[in-house]
Design a protein around this motif. Sequence first.
Motif, PDB file in Angstrom:
ATOM      1  N   ALA A   7       0.854  -1.184   0.000  1.00  0.00           N
ATOM      2  CA  ALA A   7       0.000   0.000   0.000  1.00  0.00           C
ATOM      3  C   ALA A   7       0.889   1.232   0.000  1.00  0.00           C
ATOM      4  O   ALA A   7       1.653   1.448   0.947  1.00  0.00           O
ATOM      5  CB  ALA A   7      -0.912  -0.006   1.224  1.00  0.00           C
ATOM      6  N   LEU A   8       0.810   2.033  -1.044  1.00  0.00           N
ATOM      7  CA  LEU A   8       1.672   3.199  -1.192  1.00  0.00           C
ATOM      8  C   LEU A   8       0.940   4.469  -0.778  1.00  0.00           C
ATOM      9  O   LEU A   8       0.121   5.000  -1.533  1.00  0.00           O
ATOM     10  CB  LEU A   8       2.122   3.349  -2.647  1.00  0.00           C
ATOM     11  N   GLY A  42      -2.647   1.914  -4.611  1.00  0.00           N
ATOM     12  CA  GLY A  42      -2.592   3.324  -4.250  1.00  0.00           C
ATOM     13  C   GLY A  42      -3.252   4.177  -5.303  1.00  0.00           C
ATOM     14  O   GLY A  42      -3.895   3.671  -6.229  1.00  0.00           O
ATOM     15  N   ALA A  43      -3.065   5.471  -5.160  1.00  0.00           N
ATOM     16  CA  ALA A  43      -3.665   6.418  -6.098  1.00  0.00           C
ATOM     17  C   ALA A  43      -2.737   6.661  -7.276  1.00  0.00           C
ATOM     18  O   ALA A  43      -1.515   6.567  -7.152  1.00  0.00           O
ATOM     19  CB  ALA A  43      -3.965   7.731  -5.379  1.00  0.00           C
ATOM     20  N   LYS A  44      -3.307   6.952  -8.407  1.00  0.00           N
ATOM     21  CA  LYS A  44      -2.515   7.299  -9.589  1.00  0.00           C
ATOM     22  C   LYS A  44      -1.657   8.534  -9.295  1.00  0.00           C
ATOM     23  O   LYS A  44      -2.123   9.500  -8.695  1.00  0.00           O
ATOM     24  CB  LYS A  44      -3.432   7.583 -10.786  1.00  0.00           C
ATOM     25  N   ALA A  57      -1.536  -0.154 -10.299  1.00  0.00           N
ATOM     26  CA  ALA A  57      -2.613  -0.726 -11.108  1.00  0.00           C
ATOM     27  C   ALA A  57      -3.897  -0.868 -10.309  1.00  0.00           C
ATOM     28  O   ALA A  57      -4.986  -0.929 -10.890  1.00  0.00           O
ATOM     29  CB  ALA A  57      -2.170  -2.088 -11.661  1.00  0.00           C
ATOM     30  N   LEU A  58      -3.777  -0.950  -8.984  1.00  0.00           N
ATOM     31  CA  LEU A  58      -4.942  -1.169  -8.127  1.00  0.00           C
ATOM     32  C   LEU A  58      -5.088  -0.045  -7.114  1.00  0.00           C
ATOM     33  O   LEU A  58      -4.103   0.575  -6.710  1.00  0.00           O
ATOM     34  CB  LEU A  58      -4.799  -2.505  -7.383  1.00  0.00           C
ATOM     35  N   GLY A  59      -6.312   0.212  -6.706  1.00  0.00           N
ATOM     36  CA  GLY A  59      -6.571   1.195  -5.663  1.00  0.00           C
ATOM     37  C   GLY A  59      -6.456   0.578  -4.281  1.00  0.00           C
ATOM     38  O   GLY A  59      -6.240  -0.634  -4.122  1.00  0.00           O
TER      39      GLY A  59
END
Length: 313
Positions: A7-8, A42-44, A57-59
């Motif tokens: 998780a970033l 994480g978020a773009k 790639a994923l939230g």
Amino acid sequence: MRTVAMALPEGSMLFEAAAAFEVFGSDHSDLAGSWYSFSVCGAKGTRVGDWLRADPALGFDAVAAARTVIVPAWRDIGEKPQGELIDALRAAHAAGARIVSLCTGAFVLAAAGLLDGRRATTHWAHADRLAALHPRVTVDAGVLFTDEGSVLTSAGKAAGMDLCLHIVRADHGATVANALARRLVTPPHRDGGQAQFIPAPVAHGRDHPLAELLPWVLARLDQPLTVEDLARQAGMSSRNLARHFHAVTGTAPLRWLLSQRVRQAQELLESSDESIERIAARTGMGTSATLRRHFTRVTGLPPEAYRRTFGAS
């Protein structure tokens, strides 16, 4: 536990994120029958380090489906983490996931309430801040990592790799973890703890009641000093001395004195080839046995091992 999500948070640190990816995200399936399934959430445009923007790639909603969740170091320790990240970590923990923080990622776990009532660590430079912001967390600044079963935390920087290898050892066994450590050119297990890297505090300035006493003590570490000796030199009672010492240094006189003896021993071990017996005499420890006992308790390493690690080549 082999489905791993990193998780970033916004403001993640690059070193720790890269270390986690190298262990869990690279293909090491030749070392074990199956390796980890790794994803970044994480978020773009998430800021990682000073110059990198990541596009996961994923939230954060995908975090809840992982069996192991890793939160790398986080720069903005004084800020509140993203709400969706906090919710995702709580959901993953409630679902039985193993939650891992590297370095200051512990502040994110603490904000989610996942460290309440647990022992945790972070980089020694931020341990006091973590304890002050989250008093329900038992912060241990002297270790490389903590393992509380479902929640694990690491100390600063390279200690993140120590924790990652610990997880591999728990999941795949010592043989695989050792082989991976050789591949990464890093020790599979380091003796001692974070305490060996923490500089002993020395009060600076001359605007406190001990401004003249502390240099006097530091010049006489080889002598058998007592609280009464220090009080007499300071011209105050032992009780007043103890009160001022706690206000200035945060600890008791003899505890501070011992920390300075150990600090001087560290410097001598790093910069000289003097014998342990001679260093014991110069630091007021008396005997090599006394030096070894106190030095090992404070730093987590015996003097000989400390010299091998930090001594001049």
